[in-house]
Design a protein around this motif. Structure first.
Motif, PDB file in Angstrom:
ATOM      1  N   HIS A 282      35.353  49.604  37.144  1.00 50.97           N
ATOM      2  CA  HIS A 282      35.584  48.152  37.205  1.00 50.97           C
ATOM      3  C   HIS A 282      36.725  48.042  35.812  1.00 50.97           C
ATOM      4  O   HIS A 282      36.896  46.850  35.456  1.00 50.97           O
ATOM      5  CB  HIS A 282      34.633  47.143  37.211  1.00 50.97           C
ATOM      6  CG  HIS A 282      33.563  47.210  36.014  1.00 50.97           C
ATOM      7  ND1 HIS A 282      32.560  48.369  35.802  1.00 50.97           N
ATOM      8  CD2 HIS A 282      33.390  46.466  35.141  1.00 50.97           C
ATOM      9  CE1 HIS A 282      31.795  47.823  34.959  1.00 50.97           C
ATOM     10  NE2 HIS A 282      32.426  46.882  34.237  1.00 50.97           N
TER      11      HIS A 282
ATOM     12  N   GLY B 293      32.939  36.849  32.405  1.00 51.01           N
ATOM     13  CA  GLY B 293      34.619  37.120  32.284  1.00 51.01           C
ATOM     14  C   GLY B 293      34.874  37.291  30.812  1.00 51.01           C
ATOM     15  O   GLY B 293      36.143  36.976  30.415  1.00 51.01           O
TER      16      GLY B 293
ATOM     17  N   LYS C 219      40.275  41.527  35.353  1.00 49.43           N
ATOM     18  CA  LYS C 219      39.913  40.392  36.210  1.00 49.43           C
ATOM     19  C   LYS C 219      40.000  40.780  37.606  1.00 49.43           C
ATOM     20  O   LYS C 219      39.194  40.259  38.366  1.00 49.43           O
ATOM     21  CB  LYS C 219      40.688  39.274  35.732  1.00 49.43           C
ATOM     22  CG  LYS C 219      40.362  38.610  34.616  1.00 49.43           C
ATOM     23  CD  LYS C 219      41.332  37.359  34.146  1.00 49.43           C
ATOM     24  CE  LYS C 219      41.111  37.269  32.600  1.00 49.43           C
ATOM     25  NZ  LYS C 219      42.621  36.617  32.155  1.00 49.43           N
ATOM     26  N   GLU C 220      41.154  41.397  38.108  1.00 51.20           N
ATOM     27  CA  GLU C 220      41.318  41.780  39.540  1.00 51.20           C
ATOM     28  C   GLU C 220      40.029  42.475  39.923  1.00 51.20           C
ATOM     29  O   GLU C 220      39.576  42.146  41.217  1.00 51.20           O
ATOM     30  CB  GLU C 220      42.523  42.396  39.525  1.00 51.20           C
ATOM     31  CG  GLU C 220      43.826  41.854  39.900  1.00 51.20           C
ATOM     32  CD  GLU C 220      45.128  42.571  39.679  1.00 51.20           C
ATOM     33  OE1 GLU C 220      44.943  43.784  39.783  1.00 51.20           O
ATOM     34  OE2 GLU C 220      46.105  41.796  39.300  1.00 51.20           O
TER      35      GLU C 220
ATOM     36  N   SER D 233      36.957  40.498  40.413  1.00 50.57           N
ATOM     37  CA  SER D 233      36.793  39.569  41.761  1.00 50.57           C
ATOM     38  C   SER D 233      37.031  40.139  42.862  1.00 50.57           C
ATOM     39  O   SER D 233      37.028  39.627  44.032  1.00 50.57           O
ATOM     40  CB  SER D 233      38.036  38.458  41.649  1.00 50.57           C
ATOM     41  OG  SER D 233      39.220  39.053  41.267  1.00 50.57           O
TER      42      SER D 233
END
Ligand code: FES
Ligand code: FES
Lengths: 159, 291
Positions: free
Chosen positions: B177, B207, B286-287, B290
């Motif tokens: 990730h 986050g 971040k992509e 999520s």
């Protein structure tokens, strides 16, 4: 004392065996020993791409490779592109699109783009420009070279 | 513009190569030749013996071992660029490779050759710094492992001894990730970068930054990791403010200058490219979070 080795190499389908000095570059071997002067030398230090040939199918700079390193390998140069006096499709498009002016860079550009088109039958203009980054042309201007490559790809796709 | 005479050697195994290096005086190893051949053509380098790595078996491979990617020193850049394993586990390496020379030089150039040449702004040197590389140096006496910090000594200089050769490089693989950012500025595409900045980042569920690595190259003689900042920014938000702080840190590195590029310009690039690489890595992290 001169260090020599026996080199056996296939160039454009013809097999050659020669005794050569080990410090001979592949470019000089092609030009001076085999008299295949279609491969050009612009800079002799890996900057201009004029000397590009294909070794086992891969486009490489022949000024940065020793001839002994091509022992047992198969090499393609610009002399092998035309068949029976007929230009290859890529060469033809260079003619059609004014892809060369003085022609000095052309052998290297052609050998690079032959490999590129085999790998990328469907290139965008940006792909072609990226693949062309290792070849310097000082007079035609790259636009007509790019046009010729794109036209060759389109032709091969039957467009 | 032709190499001066040398005696050519074509060993078939790493052991033969090590033997040659242990016995010959004034020998150079040639890998892809994309840096050494120009230097020999110019006669900047005139070795008495040239030992060809290209005939040695078993030095080109890519192998995943847990959290480590091991790459044989003679693996061609072109092969790395097309490796499915690298596309998956280390996408930044592929992005960096697209800036290394041109398709014709990548067809010959090797990862080990680039590392041993140790140009301060070479993309692969930056990648080794970023991924906490460890390197295997081999001689007739056996292998020794060195960290990247021990490997790079200074401008175009490594700690590889005359009787040794680089046989393998190991790069730390980040969790799936992670996000990555690679930014460089060069006068022409494919030239060595004036400055290159790479960034890897993972985010925790809230986050904020979980883990961060930044390598800045081209500013000093060896790439610089912003180690203290990497630690201090744990738990920070990966936003524009953090990016600005990090960019200022990069601009604080004392820059070298040469006839083409001033120290001030390198500093400017370090600042701008650090901000961009950081924000790109944050965006990708971040992509992935999520997804
Ligand atoms: S002559 Fe080989 S790259 Fe210029
Ligand atoms: S056609 Fe003259 S250099 Fe390209």
């Amino acid at each position: 004392m001169t260090d020599t080795r026996t080199l056996s190499i296939t160039v454009n389908g013809t097999q050659y065996t020669r005794e050569i000095e080990t410090r001979r570059t592949l470019a000089d071997f092609l030009r001076l020993d085999l008299k295949l002067t279609g491969t050009h030398l612009g800079c002799e230090h890996g900057v201009c791409g004029a000397c590009t040939v294909r070794v086992e199918g891969q486009a490489v700079r022949s000024c940065l490779m020793l001839a002994v390193q091509a022992n047992g390998k198969s090499v393609a140069t610009v002399e092998g592109l035309a068949r029976d006096g007929n230009l290859s499709p890529l060469q033809n498009q260079f003619w059609e699109h004014h892809g060369l002016q003085c022609g000095f860079c052309t052998p290297g550009v052609l050998m690079t783009m032959e490999e590129f088109l085999e790998e990328n039958p469907n290139p965008t203009e940006a792909d072609v420009r990226d693949a062309l980054s290792g070849n310097i042309c000082r007079c035609t201007g790259y636009q007509s070279i790019v046009d010729a490559v794109l036209a060759t790809a389109a032709q091969a796709r039957g467009e | 513009m032709k190499p001066s005479p040398f005696t050519y050697h074509a060993p078939a195994t790493p052991a033969e190569l090590a033997d040659l290096l242990g016995t010959l005086e004034d020998a150079r190893v040639i890998a892809g030749g994309q840096s050494l051949m120009p230097m020999m053509n110019f006669r900047f380098v005139q070795p008495a013996h040239l030992i060809d790595l290209n005939t040695v078996q078993g030095l080109d491979y890519v192998e995943r071992r847990g959290d480590v990617l091991e790459i044989g020193a003679a693996t061609r850049q072109r092969f790395l660029q097309r490796s499915g394993e690298i596309a998956q586990s280390m996408p930044i390496l592929q992005e960096a490779l697209s800036h290394v020379g041109h398709r014709q030089t990548r067809a010959r150039g090797t990862i080990g050759g680039s590392l041993c040449h140790f140009d301060p702004s070479a993309e692969l040197v930056n990648m080794a710094a970023l991924h906490d590389a460890t390197l295997t140096l081999t001689s007739a006496a056996g292998d020794r492992e060195v960290s990247f910090a021990e490997f790079g000594v200074g401008y175009l200089t490594t700690s590889v001894q005359p009787e040794e050769f680089l046989s393998a490089v190991r790069l730390a693989v980040w969790p799936r990730h992670h996000g990555h950012g690679f930014e460089e500025f060069a006068f022409r595409h494919g030239d060595f970068a004036i400055c290159a900045v790479s960034c890897l980042m993972t985010l925790d569920p809230g986050g904020t930054i979980e883990r961060l690595a930044i390598a800045v190259s081209g500013v000093t003689e060896t790439p610089v990791r912003l180690t203290q900042w990497e630690a201090d920014l744990r738990g920070a938000r990966p936003d524009a403010e953090t990016a600005a702080a990090l960019a200022s840190a990069a601009a604080g590195i004392e820059a070298m200058s040469d006839a083409y590029v001033s120290a001030a310009y390198r500093t400017h690039l370090a600042r701008v490219l650090t901000r961009r690489a950081f924000l790109k890595a944050a965006e990708r992290a971040k992509e992935k979070a999520s997804a």
